[in-house]
Write a protein that holds these residues in place. Structure first.
Motif, PDB file in Angstrom:
ATOM      1  N   ARG A  60     -69.403 -37.169  -2.875  1.00 16.71           N
ATOM      2  CA  ARG A  60     -69.426 -37.630  -4.263  1.00 16.71           C
ATOM      3  C   ARG A  60     -68.625 -38.923  -4.408  1.00 16.71           C
ATOM      4  O   ARG A  60     -69.044 -39.853  -5.088  1.00 16.71           O
ATOM      5  CB  ARG A  60     -68.868 -36.535  -5.160  1.00 16.71           C
ATOM      6  CG  ARG A  60     -69.049 -36.808  -6.628  1.00 16.71           C
ATOM      7  CD  ARG A  60     -68.514 -35.692  -7.507  1.00 16.71           C
ATOM      8  NE  ARG A  60     -69.056 -34.400  -7.117  1.00 16.71           N
ATOM      9  CZ  ARG A  60     -68.316 -33.326  -6.859  1.00 16.71           C
ATOM     10  NH1 ARG A  60     -67.012 -33.380  -6.951  1.00 16.71           N
ATOM     11  NH2 ARG A  60     -68.877 -32.184  -6.520  1.00 16.71           N
ATOM     12  N   ALA A  61     -67.462 -39.001  -3.746  1.00 21.27           N
ATOM     13  CA  ALA A  61     -66.635 -40.206  -3.824  1.00 21.27           C
ATOM     14  C   ALA A  61     -67.335 -41.389  -3.158  1.00 21.27           C
ATOM     15  O   ALA A  61     -67.281 -42.514  -3.664  1.00 21.27           O
ATOM     16  CB  ALA A  61     -65.286 -39.955  -3.168  1.00 21.27           C
ATOM     17  N   LEU A  62     -68.002 -41.139  -2.040  1.00 25.19           N
ATOM     18  CA  LEU A  62     -68.731 -42.221  -1.369  1.00 25.19           C
ATOM     19  C   LEU A  62     -69.893 -42.721  -2.224  1.00 25.19           C
ATOM     20  O   LEU A  62     -70.140 -43.925  -2.296  1.00 25.19           O
ATOM     21  CB  LEU A  62     -69.249 -41.747  -0.011  1.00 25.19           C
ATOM     22  CG  LEU A  62     -68.185 -41.569   1.075  1.00 25.19           C
ATOM     23  CD1 LEU A  62     -68.809 -40.961   2.325  1.00 25.19           C
ATOM     24  CD2 LEU A  62     -67.530 -42.898   1.389  1.00 25.19           C
ATOM     25  N   ARG A  63     -70.602 -41.804  -2.875  1.00 20.94           N
ATOM     26  CA  ARG A  63     -71.703 -42.232  -3.755  1.00 20.94           C
ATOM     27  C   ARG A  63     -71.180 -43.055  -4.924  1.00 20.94           C
ATOM     28  O   ARG A  63     -71.788 -44.047  -5.317  1.00 20.94           O
ATOM     29  CB  ARG A  63     -72.455 -41.013  -4.274  1.00 20.94           C
ATOM     30  CG  ARG A  63     -73.378 -40.422  -3.274  1.00 20.94           C
ATOM     31  CD  ARG A  63     -74.270 -39.364  -3.902  1.00 20.94           C
ATOM     32  NE  ARG A  63     -74.733 -38.469  -2.864  1.00 20.94           N
ATOM     33  CZ  ARG A  63     -74.460 -37.175  -2.792  1.00 20.94           C
ATOM     34  NH1 ARG A  63     -73.755 -36.602  -3.717  1.00 20.94           N
ATOM     35  NH2 ARG A  63     -74.915 -36.456  -1.800  1.00 20.94           N
ATOM     36  N   ALA A  69     -70.108 -50.698  -5.900  1.00 25.41           N
ATOM     37  CA  ALA A  69     -70.353 -51.881  -5.065  1.00 25.41           C
ATOM     38  C   ALA A  69     -71.721 -52.480  -5.330  1.00 25.41           C
ATOM     39  O   ALA A  69     -71.922 -53.684  -5.165  1.00 25.41           O
ATOM     40  CB  ALA A  69     -70.223 -51.506  -3.593  1.00 25.41           C
ATOM     41  N   ALA A  70     -72.667 -51.676  -5.782  1.00 23.28           N
ATOM     42  CA  ALA A  70     -74.020 -52.170  -6.013  1.00 23.28           C
ATOM     43  C   ALA A  70     -74.171 -52.871  -7.353  1.00 23.28           C
ATOM     44  O   ALA A  70     -75.177 -53.537  -7.591  1.00 23.28           O
ATOM     45  CB  ALA A  70     -75.018 -51.017  -5.926  1.00 23.28           C
ATOM     46  N   ARG A  71     -73.189 -52.738  -8.235  1.00 29.63           N
ATOM     47  CA  ARG A  71     -73.282 -53.386  -9.544  1.00 29.63           C
ATOM     48  C   ARG A  71     -73.196 -54.898  -9.390  1.00 29.63           C
ATOM     49  O   ARG A  71     -72.449 -55.411  -8.549  1.00 29.63           O
ATOM     50  CB  ARG A  71     -72.143 -52.930 -10.447  1.00 29.63           C
ATOM     51  CG  ARG A  71     -72.269 -51.526 -10.896  1.00 29.63           C
ATOM     52  CD  ARG A  71     -71.156 -51.213 -11.865  1.00 29.63           C
ATOM     53  NE  ARG A  71     -71.103 -49.787 -12.107  1.00 29.63           N
ATOM     54  CZ  ARG A  71     -70.039 -49.143 -12.509  1.00 29.63           C
ATOM     55  NH1 ARG A  71     -68.921 -49.805 -12.730  1.00 29.63           N
ATOM     56  NH2 ARG A  71     -70.067 -47.853 -12.705  1.00 29.63           N
TER      57      ARG A  71
END
Length: 111
Positions: A60-63, A69-71
């Motif tokens: 969950r933390a990695l997601r 980061a994808a924003r």
């Protein structure tokens, strides 16, 4: 036979025998899931393993980190240009901008 049909048959049999009605299907599902989770955690403690599901928390933390980061990153503009900041006059101490005095009588040192 569907779950609803089985429940209706169980209700009929209970009424014929004078027994209490069985619980409705799905009524205790979440309680059962909680009890299974508690049992699994208890077994983990007995076997001297970590009781909590750390793998799921890490995923969950990695997601969440990947989503941040994808924003798209917006460019941050300074409030005023560097040239305008250099042109600001400073007061007698040299560290604070001087304010113009519009009415000399309102100045505590001269009025």
């Amino acid at each position: 036979m569907s779950v609803t049909q089985q429940y209706a048959l169980d209700l009929y049999r209970a009424a014929q025998r004078g027994e209490p009605a069985p619980p409705a299907p799905g009524r205790d599902d979440w309680r059962t899931v909680r009890e299974l989770r508690e049992y699994r955690d208890f077994q983990a403690v007995i076997e001297e393993r970590p009781a909590r599901r750390r793998r799921r928390a890490v995923l969950r933390a990695l997601r969440a980190a990947a989503a941040v980061a994808a924003r798209p990153v917006r460019a941050v503009r300074p409030a005023r240009s560097v040239r305008a900041a250099q042109q600001v006059s400073t007061g007698p101490g040299g560290d604070a901008p001087a304010r113009p005095v519009t009415d000399p009588s309102s100045c505590p040192t001269t009025g």
